[in-house]
Design a protein around this motif. Structure first.
Motif, short mmCIF file in Angstrom:
data_model
loop_
_atom_site.label_atom_id
_atom_site.label_comp_id
_atom_site.label_asym_id
_atom_site.label_seq_id
_atom_site.Cartn_x
_atom_site.Cartn_y
_atom_site.Cartn_z
N ARG A 133 3.67 0.04 3.58
CA ARG A 133 3.80 -0.97 4.63
C ARG A 133 2.45 -1.10 5.35
N LYS A 134 1.89 -2.31 5.28
CA LYS A 134 0.56 -2.57 5.85
C LYS A 134 0.47 -2.04 7.28
N ILE A 135 -0.56 -1.24 7.53
CA ILE A 135 -0.69 -0.60 8.83
C ILE A 135 -1.35 -1.54 9.84
N ARG B 227 -1.99 -5.08 11.07
CA ARG B 227 -1.51 -6.46 10.92
C ARG B 227 -2.56 -7.44 11.42
N PHE B 228 -2.72 -8.53 10.67
CA PHE B 228 -3.77 -9.50 11.02
C PHE B 228 -3.24 -10.62 11.93
N GLY B 229 -4.10 -11.13 12.78
CA GLY B 229 -3.76 -12.32 13.57
C GLY B 229 -3.91 -12.12 15.06
N THR C 216 -4.04 -2.95 2.33
CA THR C 216 -3.71 -4.38 2.24
C THR C 216 -4.61 -5.18 3.18
N CYS C 217 -5.43 -6.03 2.60
CA CYS C 217 -6.23 -7.05 3.28
C CYS C 217 -6.95 -6.55 4.53
N TYR C 218 -6.46 -6.90 5.73
CA TYR C 218 -7.13 -6.57 6.99
C TYR C 218 -7.41 -5.08 7.13
N ASP C 219 -6.60 -4.23 6.45
CA ASP C 219 -6.86 -2.78 6.42
C ASP C 219 -8.30 -2.48 6.01
N LEU C 220 -8.89 -3.39 5.22
CA LEU C 220 -10.25 -3.17 4.70
C LEU C 220 -11.25 -2.94 5.83
N ARG C 221 -10.94 -3.46 7.01
CA ARG C 221 -11.88 -3.34 8.14
C ARG C 221 -11.77 -2.01 8.87
N PHE C 222 -10.89 -1.13 8.41
CA PHE C 222 -10.63 0.12 9.14
C PHE C 222 -10.98 1.31 8.24
N ARG D 286 -13.68 -18.27 4.59
CA ARG D 286 -14.71 -18.32 5.63
C ARG D 286 -15.27 -16.94 6.01
N ARG D 287 -14.59 -15.87 5.58
CA ARG D 287 -15.15 -14.53 5.82
C ARG D 287 -15.39 -13.80 4.50
N ALA D 288 -15.74 -14.58 3.48
CA ALA D 288 -15.96 -13.99 2.14
C ALA D 288 -17.11 -12.97 2.17
#
Ligand SMILES: O=C(O)CCC(=O)C(=O)O
Length: 266
Positions: free
Chosen positions: A117-119, A121-123, A152-158, A182-184
């Motif tokens: 479960r994605k830790i 959450r984006f938005g 999962t996705c936004y997790d990449l920033r942590f 836009r954030r490639a």
């Protein structure tokens, strides 16, 4: 060990049922691989917030349509399958419906070997961050030749999540994403950073197309523990990105250049 990332196209005009069948057949086409990866929320679309609750499904039992289709595809192809993520409908403590962005990993026998479960959450105060509940547990999945660490996705920033996965034994970090175009540049940079700092393979699988009008970055990529790119999609067209991984190379890089051993802060 052969890994294939399926950068599937998500087009809101294609019914989810049709995309599910198409994803299953794309997985079956990768029968020569050992590990196949799909992106985040490829059923509904990562930015299709208005459709999240209607598209929600359990991950086991009656109504688990994506899990069923992916289990069958993994079994038919005889591959380990990271089936991307679904909007999971679960039951809260008071019997209310709660939703998670949940990734599914199947064994070559079609067993649901792990869920994550994605830790993060984006938005911020909108979209996924308000509609979904947050996962709490990092998940590492032992395979015969490597241990996967799931993100999962936004997790990449942590980076602390990836370090926790490395501490849990992960040698191959899998990032399943619906990352916007836009954030490639952030995507490409952070995927390589996570590989270099954890001296691990990173398999980063994005989507093609546009989710609810948000153009996707695509650019799925496989990076080795030294930060070298083994295979990469140059754009956001639907395609498969594949490479051979050498599981022993992780231990070699960690032994030859022992950065992880030199950690001071824990
Ligand atoms: O962090 C980003 O820029 C994208 C994250 C995202 O789109 C997501 O987690 O769904």
């Amino acid at each position: 060990m052969r890994a294939s990332l399926i950068q599937i196209g998500v087009d809101q005009d294609e019914p989810v049922e049709a995309r599910r069948a198409r994803a299953a057949s794309l997985v079956r086409e990768q029968a020569a691989a050992d590990l196949v990866v799909l992106p985040e929320l490829w059923t509904v679309g990562a930015f299709a917030f208005d459709s999240f609750t209607a598209a929600a499904e359990p991950v086991r039992g009656p109504g688990a349509r994506t899990a069923e289709a992916m289990s069958e595809a993994a079994r038919e192809a005889r591959v380990w399958l990271h089936a991307g993520s679904v909007v999971e409908r679960a039951t809260g403590e008071s019997g209310e419906a709660v939703y998670y962005n949940t990734a599914l990993v199947f064994s070559p026998d079609g067993e649901l070997a792990a869920t994550y479960r994605k830790i993060h959450r984006f938005g911020f105060d909108r979209g996924e961050a308000t509609l979904m509940s947050a996962g709490a547990e990092p998940v590492a999945v032992p395979l015969p030749d490597t241990t996967l660490g799931l993100a999962t996705c936004y997790d990449l920033r942590f980076p602390e999540l990836f370090r926790a996965l490395t501490d849990a034994g992960a040698q191959t970090l899998v990032v399943s994403a619906g990352w916007p175009e836009r954030r490639a540049a952030h995507w490409s940079l952070l995927v390589r950073a996570r590989a270099v700092e954890n001296q691990a393979y990173v398999l980063a699988c994005g989507t093609a197309g546009a989710h609810a009008g948000v153009p996707q970055a695509g650019r799925s990529v496989i990076v080795d523990p030294w930060g070298e790119t083994l295979a990469e999609a140059e754009d956001a067209e639907e395609q498969v990105v594949a490479a051979d991984l050498d599981p022993a190379y992780v231990a070699k890089v960690r032994a030859d250049f022992p950065v992880l051993r030199d950690r001071v802060l824990r």
